[in-house]
Design a protein around this motif. Sequence first.
Motif, PDB file in Angstrom:
ATOM      1  N   GLU A   1       0.822  -1.209   0.000  1.00  0.00           N
ATOM      2  CA  GLU A   1       0.000   0.000   0.000  1.00  0.00           C
ATOM      3  C   GLU A   1       0.852   1.253   0.000  1.00  0.00           C
ATOM      4  O   GLU A   1       0.535   2.236  -0.680  1.00  0.00           O
ATOM      5  N   VAL A   2       1.947   1.236   0.758  1.00  0.00           N
ATOM      6  CA  VAL A   2       2.815   2.419   0.827  1.00  0.00           C
ATOM      7  C   VAL A   2       3.515   2.645  -0.511  1.00  0.00           C
ATOM      8  O   VAL A   2       3.632   3.787  -0.983  1.00  0.00           O
ATOM      9  N   LEU A   3       3.969   1.594  -1.149  1.00  0.00           N
ATOM     10  CA  LEU A   3       4.604   1.743  -2.460  1.00  0.00           C
ATOM     11  C   LEU A   3       3.627   2.305  -3.483  1.00  0.00           C
ATOM     12  O   LEU A   3       4.002   3.142  -4.317  1.00  0.00           O
ATOM     13  N   GLU A   4       2.381   1.883  -3.412  1.00  0.00           N
ATOM     14  CA  GLU A   4       1.375   2.429  -4.336  1.00  0.00           C
ATOM     15  C   GLU A   4       1.107   3.900  -4.049  1.00  0.00           C
ATOM     16  O   GLU A   4       0.881   4.684  -4.986  1.00  0.00           O
ATOM     17  N   GLN A   5       1.130   4.288  -2.778  1.00  0.00           N
ATOM     18  CA  GLN A   5       0.975   5.701  -2.447  1.00  0.00           C
ATOM     19  C   GLN A   5       2.132   6.528  -3.012  1.00  0.00           C
ATOM     20  O   GLN A   5       1.924   7.598  -3.584  1.00  0.00           O
ATOM     21  N   LEU A   6       3.352   6.028  -2.864  1.00  0.00           N
ATOM     22  CA  LEU A   6       4.511   6.744  -3.402  1.00  0.00           C
ATOM     23  C   LEU A   6       4.461   6.817  -4.924  1.00  0.00           C
ATOM     24  O   LEU A   6       4.828   7.839  -5.511  1.00  0.00           O
TER      25      LEU A   6
END
Length: 609
Positions: A277-282
């Motif tokens: 999820e964090v990688l997709e946010q970045l």
Amino acid sequence: MEQPDREASLQHSADHLSSSDPDVVANALAKIRTELRTSSEEGARVIKAYLRHSPGFTDLLDLWDSHHLNNSHKVCVPLLCLVADMLRQPQEIDLATDSYVHLQLDGLARNILQRRMRSVYSHLTSGIRVRQNCALSLCASIATRSKQLTWELYRNFDFTLPILTKLARPPRTGTGHRRIAGGRRRSAQVHWADLDPLILSTREVYIEFVLAFFAARDNTLVCPVLARKVLLGNVLRFLACDSPYVITRVLRFMRNTVLSSDSNVPSRLQAALFGREVLEQLASISGLVICQCDSGEAKNARKTDVMIASDLAHDILKRVCTDPSHGICPEVTSRSLDRKSKHGKQDVNEKMNIAFKQSNHDSRDDSIQAKRADYIVSLGKKCSALVQFFRKLRPLEKCRHAELIMIACKMHPQVAAAYLPYAAYPIDPRPSMLWFIGATMMGSIVSTASKATTQQMIIKYAESIGSKEGFYALKTLLPASLNKAVLTKGLQHSSRLVRHVSMWLTLHLLRYISSHIDQLKEAVQALKERELLASVGLVTRARQAAKSILPDPQVLLALHTRHNYGLFGDMGDDKMHSWLKTQESNMEKESRDDEHDIEMRIPAVIGEC
């Protein structure tokens, strides 16, 4: 305002704190807070003037205890805001006055941590935004005072409160892109400490509370706080919904603290923070664009803020997707496999024998998608996680997404081999920019995938074979869009550029298939003698499967004849055959030149998308 007038005003407001009317007390607290915030350069003198009236802040603590139950909103909200502003005063230890004031403030902070945290929790769980913001702001101001108080807050605070997850969620109004591209946002020049928690969203104050634990720059506290997923983990999960100012502040902290070697954050902890999820946010932040409907200075200011946030997100993604020390991408396979070289042939024997023994029981109609999933999982968790993340990107729409995939695949061939089956780019030949980008990216990924470590690919290839046909293996390792019809159509296209790129793509595909057939030969040779007869036709069937993917030789010969017709248009068959044999020795060099030419065009073309 002159100093005597200021002290008289403070004295007048302090006298009203003992009133029994909650409205009068609230107005007195608001006036003291206004006086404190409007004279930030002399904040210590304002607090000292108040301490003359109430040594040890006894009036404020008495108000806290007497109004906590009955006037928690009317009185305690301005009271907590005032205390937070007092505790946020900068320390100047070279003046005796400031030393006395800050000793009193440290005592006030410890009094709250030791005796009044339950009332702080009641504000956090109240469900009222201003009460929650005031409680979070108070805790943040305590954490920013000193390393000792930061540790005391960490030990005393209850991180198991379920409300913390809800406090980290963005407001319901507006989406992330709408808030970033336009709308009412504050300027980056405004300092965070000057912002009033009464007007901010709960998530913004929660981010201040989380980052306050790192303000003291205590490296011994970094890992324990990062290990609390309820803190920074919840901040990163919704980062794309924040303003560019907040995004930039959080990403700079991630780059300078979490990813820095000086902080000594373990790679496993970094990998836990940078989840899917964090990688997709970045990735969403790195591909941001400016709303075209805005114009003027507002658009230029937003463009600067957005580009800074986008650059930071892209830099962090490149680090975590290419550097194995951050725990996201796999290690370089050649190093780890060299250690296992002694037992390599034995492992190949065992796994190939198992594969062929089970082949009689496998169905010829096995799902290619299931085989792809098993193949990706077999390459390891890190490789599988990166592939799943890359599948969420939009490289044909976002140039930075394309750049990230290209860099990661080039540095890690095993990632390129795992991502290749899912590189479903539209490569139906047409003279368009999207086709050129898709075809060149496909060719580069195929080229890199063919360089994957041989020993590892033999083992994984053996595990992926499920039937005797040897056909599904190639279908499993290649995307469905890369087929014979598409390549033939591209080689016969009227556009010279389309033919050139199609030939370049076919060359890389041929090298990729040749590499896998060579690996299959090694795997077959490593089998025991009693299994050799059962597998002797596997290489032949794999070659036949390759013929169903590659263009027919007549197409390549017609293309070569078309481009060189002026040289031997009037030659006979014997002279033409002799000329073609002479050119075979130069074809490899020409193909390398074409490859270099195409790869030099990729960055420029992607930059124009």
